[in-house]
Design a protein around this motif. Structure first.
Motif, PDB file in Angstrom:
ATOM      1  N   ALA A 182       0.972  -1.354  -0.022  1.00  0.00           N
ATOM      2  CA  ALA A 182       0.004  -0.061  -0.112  1.00  0.00           C
ATOM      3  C   ALA A 182       0.706   1.219   0.120  1.00  0.00           C
ATOM      4  CB  ALA A 182      -0.893  -0.124   1.192  1.00  0.00           C
ATOM      5  N   LYS A 185       2.114   2.236  -3.667  1.00  0.00           N
ATOM      6  CA  LYS A 185       0.948   2.685  -4.215  1.00  0.00           C
ATOM      7  C   LYS A 185       0.583   4.060  -3.751  1.00  0.00           C
ATOM      8  CE  LYS A 185      -0.655  -1.899  -5.557  1.00  0.00           C
ATOM      9  NZ  LYS A 185      -1.875  -2.813  -5.602  1.00  0.00           N
ATOM     10  N   LYS A 187      -1.172   4.724  -0.927  1.00  0.00           N
ATOM     11  CA  LYS A 187      -2.692   4.684  -0.375  1.00  0.00           C
ATOM     12  C   LYS A 187      -2.304   4.705   1.278  1.00  0.00           C
ATOM     13  CE  LYS A 187      -4.403   1.701  -3.787  1.00  0.00           C
ATOM     14  NZ  LYS A 187      -5.067   0.353  -4.150  1.00  0.00           N
ATOM     15  N   SER A 189      -4.165   5.805   3.770  1.00  0.00           N
ATOM     16  CA  SER A 189      -5.319   5.400   4.679  1.00  0.00           C
ATOM     17  C   SER A 189      -5.120   3.780   4.849  1.00  0.00           C
ATOM     18  CB  SER A 189      -6.456   5.928   4.018  1.00  0.00           C
ATOM     19  OG  SER A 189      -6.658   5.362   2.872  1.00  0.00           O
ATOM     20  N   GLU A 190      -4.796   3.294   3.601  1.00  0.00           N
ATOM     21  CA  GLU A 190      -4.677   1.605   3.745  1.00  0.00           C
ATOM     22  C   GLU A 190      -3.574   1.328   4.671  1.00  0.00           C
ATOM     23  OE1 GLU A 190      -4.330  -2.243   0.568  1.00  0.00           O
ATOM     24  OE2 GLU A 190      -5.084  -0.052   0.058  1.00  0.00           O
TER      25      GLU A 190
END
Length: 219
Positions: A182, A185, A187, A189-190
């Motif tokens: 994650a 990428k 991300k 929050s992930e």
């Protein structure tokens, strides 16, 4: 008289010479056999000495090995034997603890430190945790932690995936590896969500490998 003496003298010399040759040959054969016998005895003596020396070396090595094993067992704290260390892998487990406990502890402490920076939205320490090759980073931590969990076995024939300690490690590692993916990428929050899931499963692993709890590690 002189004419008669000379033939007799030369006849005597001839006879003496005829005896001298075989006697010389016989003496040579006797000397050769004596030398061969002496060499055989010397060779046999050397072989016997080598056998004795070899037996002595084996005896010394055996005594050293026995002493070393006894010394190792005597150095094991009573708490370790009581906690199952003696039966769950024996000396192999004790060796694994000595080899990996420090590295695993360093990795867990660095992982726990990510919480404050993650709350503030700073993911740079998290990136460093996944990219460094140093002790405390994910690469070294994950390698040592798996090997430690694999040492908690009662039989050398047991498949690693069937060990409770390995199963609990993989449950924790799955969330941490998800964080890494994650993060790549972007991300955030992930990453944060998977971090919380990893924390929730960390104590199960620590308990399985007989390490202090997450709360104790964070102090």
């Amino acid at each position: 008289m002189k004419g008669l003496f000379l033939p007799i003298f030369f006849s005597f010399v001839g006879v003496s010479s005829s005896f001298t040759v075989p006697l010389t040959k016989t003496a040579t054969k006797v000397a050769t056999r004596a030398t061969s016998l002496s060499s055989c005895k010397a060779l046999k003596a050397r072989q016997e000495n080598q056998e004795v020396e070899g037996a002595n070396r084996r005896n010394v090595i055996s005594q050293i090995s026995t002493f070393a094993s006894a010394s190792l067992i005597s150095l094991v704290p009573t708490s370790v034997w009581a906690s199952g260390g003696a039966t769950a892998g024996g000396v192999y487990l004790l060796s694994a603890k000595q080899r990996y406990n420090e590295r695993v502890t360093a990795g867990i402490k660095d992982f726990l430190k990510l919480k404050s920076s993650m709350k503030s939205g700073d993911l740079s320490p998290t990136k460093e945790f996944f990219t460094t090759d140093d002790v405390g980073g994910w690469k070294d931590f994950s390698s040592a932690a798996y090997l430690l969990s694999n040492a908690f076995r009662r039989s050398s024939s047991t498949a690693p995936d069937s060990l409770p300690s390995v199963q609990k490690w993989k449950a924790f590692a799955a969330n941490v590896n998800g964080m890494d993916k994650a993060l790549k990428k972007k991300k955030s929050s992930e990453v944060s969500s998977l971090y919380d899931k990893a924390l929730a499963s960390l104590d199960d692993y620590l308990d399985a490998v007989e390490l202090p709890s997450m709360m104790e590690m964070g102090q």
